[in-house]
Design a protein around this motif. Structure first.
Motif, PDB file in Angstrom:
ATOM      1  N   UNK A   1       0.736  -1.218   0.093  1.00  0.00           N
ATOM      2  CA  UNK A   1       0.112  -0.026  -0.062  1.00  0.00           C
ATOM      3  C   UNK A   1       0.841   1.286   0.119  1.00  0.00           C
ATOM      4  N   UNK A   2       2.281   1.170  -0.335  1.00  0.00           N
ATOM      5  CA  UNK A   2       3.163   2.196  -0.466  1.00  0.00           C
ATOM      6  C   UNK A   2       2.942   3.326   1.028  1.00  0.00           C
ATOM      7  N   UNK A   3       3.248   2.502   2.153  1.00  0.00           N
ATOM      8  CA  UNK A   3       3.142   2.767   3.547  1.00  0.00           C
ATOM      9  C   UNK A   3       4.769   3.237   3.937  1.00  0.00           C
ATOM     10  N   UNK A   4       4.685   4.019   5.037  1.00  0.00           N
ATOM     11  CA  UNK A   4       6.003   4.167   5.694  1.00  0.00           C
ATOM     12  C   UNK A   4       6.418   3.456   6.966  1.00  0.00           C
ATOM     13  N   UNK A   5       5.308   3.079   7.513  1.00  0.00           N
ATOM     14  CA  UNK A   5       5.214   2.441   8.783  1.00  0.00           C
ATOM     15  C   UNK A   5       4.579   0.970   8.678  1.00  0.00           C
ATOM     16  N   UNK A   6       3.547   0.814   8.443  1.00  0.00           N
ATOM     17  CA  UNK A   6       2.796  -0.561   8.419  1.00  0.00           C
ATOM     18  C   UNK A   6       3.212  -1.257   7.251  1.00  0.00           C
ATOM     19  N   UNK A   7       3.316  -2.446   7.365  1.00  0.00           N
ATOM     20  CA  UNK A   7       3.597  -3.582   6.251  1.00  0.00           C
ATOM     21  C   UNK A   7       2.876  -4.762   6.702  1.00  0.00           C
ATOM     22  N   UNK A   8       2.638  -5.637   5.517  1.00  0.00           N
ATOM     23  CA  UNK A   8       2.038  -6.878   5.871  1.00  0.00           C
ATOM     24  C   UNK A   8       3.148  -7.777   6.640  1.00  0.00           C
ATOM     25  N   UNK A   9       4.338  -7.666   6.878  1.00  0.00           N
ATOM     26  CA  UNK A   9       5.132  -8.676   7.314  1.00  0.00           C
ATOM     27  C   UNK A   9       5.108  -8.140   8.948  1.00  0.00           C
ATOM     28  N   UNK A  10       4.707  -6.975   9.338  1.00  0.00           N
ATOM     29  CA  UNK A  10       4.536  -6.635  10.736  1.00  0.00           C
ATOM     30  C   UNK A  10       3.170  -6.541  11.217  1.00  0.00           C
ATOM     31  N   UNK A  11       2.053  -7.137  10.223  1.00  0.00           N
ATOM     32  CA  UNK A  11       0.659  -7.059  10.746  1.00  0.00           C
ATOM     33  C   UNK A  11       0.421  -7.851  12.028  1.00  0.00           C
ATOM     34  N   UNK A  12       0.703  -8.940  11.913  1.00  0.00           N
ATOM     35  CA  UNK A  12       0.780  -9.858  13.320  1.00  0.00           C
ATOM     36  C   UNK A  12       1.383  -9.209  14.594  1.00  0.00           C
ATOM     37  N   UNK A  13       2.615  -8.760  14.329  1.00  0.00           N
ATOM     38  CA  UNK A  13       3.546  -8.425  15.188  1.00  0.00           C
ATOM     39  C   UNK A  13       3.178  -7.338  16.144  1.00  0.00           C
ATOM     40  N   UNK A  14       2.465  -6.373  15.630  1.00  0.00           N
ATOM     41  CA  UNK A  14       2.113  -5.464  16.478  1.00  0.00           C
ATOM     42  C   UNK A  14       1.022  -5.643  17.643  1.00  0.00           C
ATOM     43  N   UNK A  15       0.554  -6.782  17.473  1.00  0.00           N
ATOM     44  CA  UNK A  15      -0.317  -7.381  18.414  1.00  0.00           C
ATOM     45  C   UNK A  15       0.529  -8.100  19.633  1.00  0.00           C
ATOM     46  N   UNK A  16       1.711  -8.212  19.541  1.00  0.00           N
ATOM     47  CA  UNK A  16       2.611  -8.734  20.410  1.00  0.00           C
ATOM     48  C   UNK A  16       2.768  -7.771  21.485  1.00  0.00           C
ATOM     49  N   UNK A  17       2.136  -8.006  22.582  1.00  0.00           N
ATOM     50  CA  UNK A  17       2.271  -7.058  23.901  1.00  0.00           C
ATOM     51  C   UNK A  17       3.348  -7.577  24.767  1.00  0.00           C
ATOM     52  N   UNK A  18       4.148  -6.359  25.296  1.00  0.00           N
ATOM     53  CA  UNK A  18       5.011  -7.010  26.548  1.00  0.00           C
ATOM     54  C   UNK A  18       4.098  -7.110  27.760  1.00  0.00           C
ATOM     55  N   UNK A  19       4.776  -7.690  28.799  1.00  0.00           N
ATOM     56  CA  UNK A  19       3.784  -8.218  29.942  1.00  0.00           C
ATOM     57  C   UNK A  19       3.393  -7.072  30.652  1.00  0.00           C
ATOM     58  N   UNK A  20       3.800  -6.073  30.913  1.00  0.00           N
ATOM     59  CA  UNK A  20       3.152  -4.893  31.471  1.00  0.00           C
ATOM     60  C   UNK A  20       2.070  -4.388  30.738  1.00  0.00           C
ATOM     61  N   UNK A  21       1.858  -4.571  29.480  1.00  0.00           N
ATOM     62  CA  UNK A  21       0.647  -4.019  28.638  1.00  0.00           C
ATOM     63  C   UNK A  21      -0.395  -5.273  28.507  1.00  0.00           C
ATOM     64  N   UNK A  22       0.165  -6.331  28.679  1.00  0.00           N
ATOM     65  CA  UNK A  22      -0.844  -7.460  28.529  1.00  0.00           C
ATOM     66  C   UNK A  22      -1.726  -7.453  29.834  1.00  0.00           C
ATOM     67  N   UNK A  23      -1.004  -6.756  30.924  1.00  0.00           N
ATOM     68  CA  UNK A  23      -1.749  -6.713  32.214  1.00  0.00           C
ATOM     69  C   UNK A  23      -2.917  -5.923  32.055  1.00  0.00           C
ATOM     70  N   UNK A  24      -2.997  -4.851  31.070  1.00  0.00           N
ATOM     71  CA  UNK A  24      -4.172  -4.095  30.902  1.00  0.00           C
ATOM     72  C   UNK A  24      -5.453  -4.763  30.229  1.00  0.00           C
ATOM     73  N   UNK A  25      -4.976  -5.659  29.716  1.00  0.00           N
ATOM     74  CA  UNK A  25      -6.064  -6.385  28.916  1.00  0.00           C
ATOM     75  C   UNK A  25      -6.400  -7.710  29.351  1.00  0.00           C
ATOM     76  N   UNK A  26      -5.760  -8.076  30.555  1.00  0.00           N
ATOM     77  CA  UNK A  26      -5.810  -9.440  31.049  1.00  0.00           C
ATOM     78  C   UNK A  26      -5.526 -10.492  29.913  1.00  0.00           C
ATOM     79  N   UNK A  27      -4.597 -10.393  29.095  1.00  0.00           N
ATOM     80  CA  UNK A  27      -4.274 -11.572  28.065  1.00  0.00           C
ATOM     81  C   UNK A  27      -3.316 -12.485  28.865  1.00  0.00           C
TER      82      UNK A  27
END
Length: 276
Positions: free
Chosen positions: A250-276
């Motif tokens: 899509x001619x983007x500067x930040x988002x890419x198909x390769x990182x689509x799933x990786x943005x959902x990988x949350x560090x433990x301190x943030x997983x606490x917020x959503x109880x994952x």
């Protein structure tokens, strides 16, 4: 004499930048609107003295808010954007050629006018023939348009003033009602450092409404804490199940198909917020 713009990001944290020139300053029906030409960030838009966007890092926020959801839904034909009068989100949405109609509901005409004059890089999508701009309250719009949209995006300011209602239980339920049976919502959900209580509350609310709820991260240097969250609420489609090798460039500067799933990988301190 030096001129500086200062935002109180919290009661105890401020961010400042040197201003070369004040390009615009006005009061709309809803808020103070200002545009500054800065040394560090280029042109910067502030609403009620809070940074909304700037030329330097705007693409990170706008690409994150739009492409994750639009690439999760397999066939988004009709899309609603609430807020985002600067135009950056519209610019990214129109890159998806499969979309037939984009309804942009922005409450403040002054923000749209300022974007067209001072941020042509962001507002270029307004001229796309698929875009309909409605100057109205997004809360009212979703109440009045049931079972209408494939994807709804909420590009809201911080939860103060006219934007408070965009973070409430009733609003998210009305959004779900405005979505089709397989529709999905993407909303910006603030800083995981400074808005922890809000994120936990919004996530819990969405889980009572949508079968699939996923929070993901972006990095926006000029927003409080740098890290920024977005939340997907989906009736059917899980962003983690997307076949990323089939996603378009899509001619983007930040988002890419390769990182689509990786943005959902949350560090433990943030997983606490959503109880994952």
């Amino acid at each position: 004499m030096e001129l500086w713009f200062t935002e109180d990001q919290t009661r105890d944290v401020r961010i400042s930048c040197r201003v070369k020139k004040v390009l615009f300053s006005g009061r709309s029906q809803f808020q103070e609107v200002a545009v500054y030409d800065t040394d560090e960030y280029g042109r910067l838009l502030a609403l009620d003295n809070i940074i909304q966007t700037n030329i330097w890092d705007e693409f990170i926020y706008h690409e994150s808010l739009t492409h994750v959801g639009l690439n999760t839904h397999p066939n988004p034909k009709k899309v609603l954007l609430i807020g985002g009068g600067d135009g950056g989100s519209v610019r990214e949405i129109v890159k998806h050629k499969e979309i037939e109609k984009i309804v942009h509901v922005e409450i403040d005409q002054m923000v749209i006018d300022v974007a067209k004059e001072f941020f042509p890089e962001l507002s270029s999508g307004f001229s796309d023939p698929r875009v309909e701009i409605i100057v109205d309250d997004g809360i009212k719009h979703v109440q009045e348009n049931k079972n209408t949209y494939d994807v709804i995006m909420v590009d809201s300011p911080d939860p103060i003033g006219p934007a408070v209602g965009l973070y409430g239980d009733e609003f998210y339920r009305n959004v779900a009602g405005a979505l089709k049976e397989d529709g999905l919502l993407v909303a910006q959900t603030e800083s995981p450092f400074f808005n922890r209580d809000l994120i936990s509350r919004v996530n819990a609310t969405m889980k009572n409404i949508f079968p699939v709820v996923r929070m993901f991260l972006g990095i926006v240097p000029t927003y409080p804490g740098g890290a920024w969250t977005f939340t997907v609420g989906s009736k059917k489609y899980d962003p983690l199940e997307v076949e990323t090798d089939k996603l378009p460039d899509l001619n983007t500067k930040w988002y890419s198909p390769q990182m689509h799933r990786s943005v959902f990988t949350l560090p433990p301190i943030f997983r606490e917020l959503v109880k994952e």
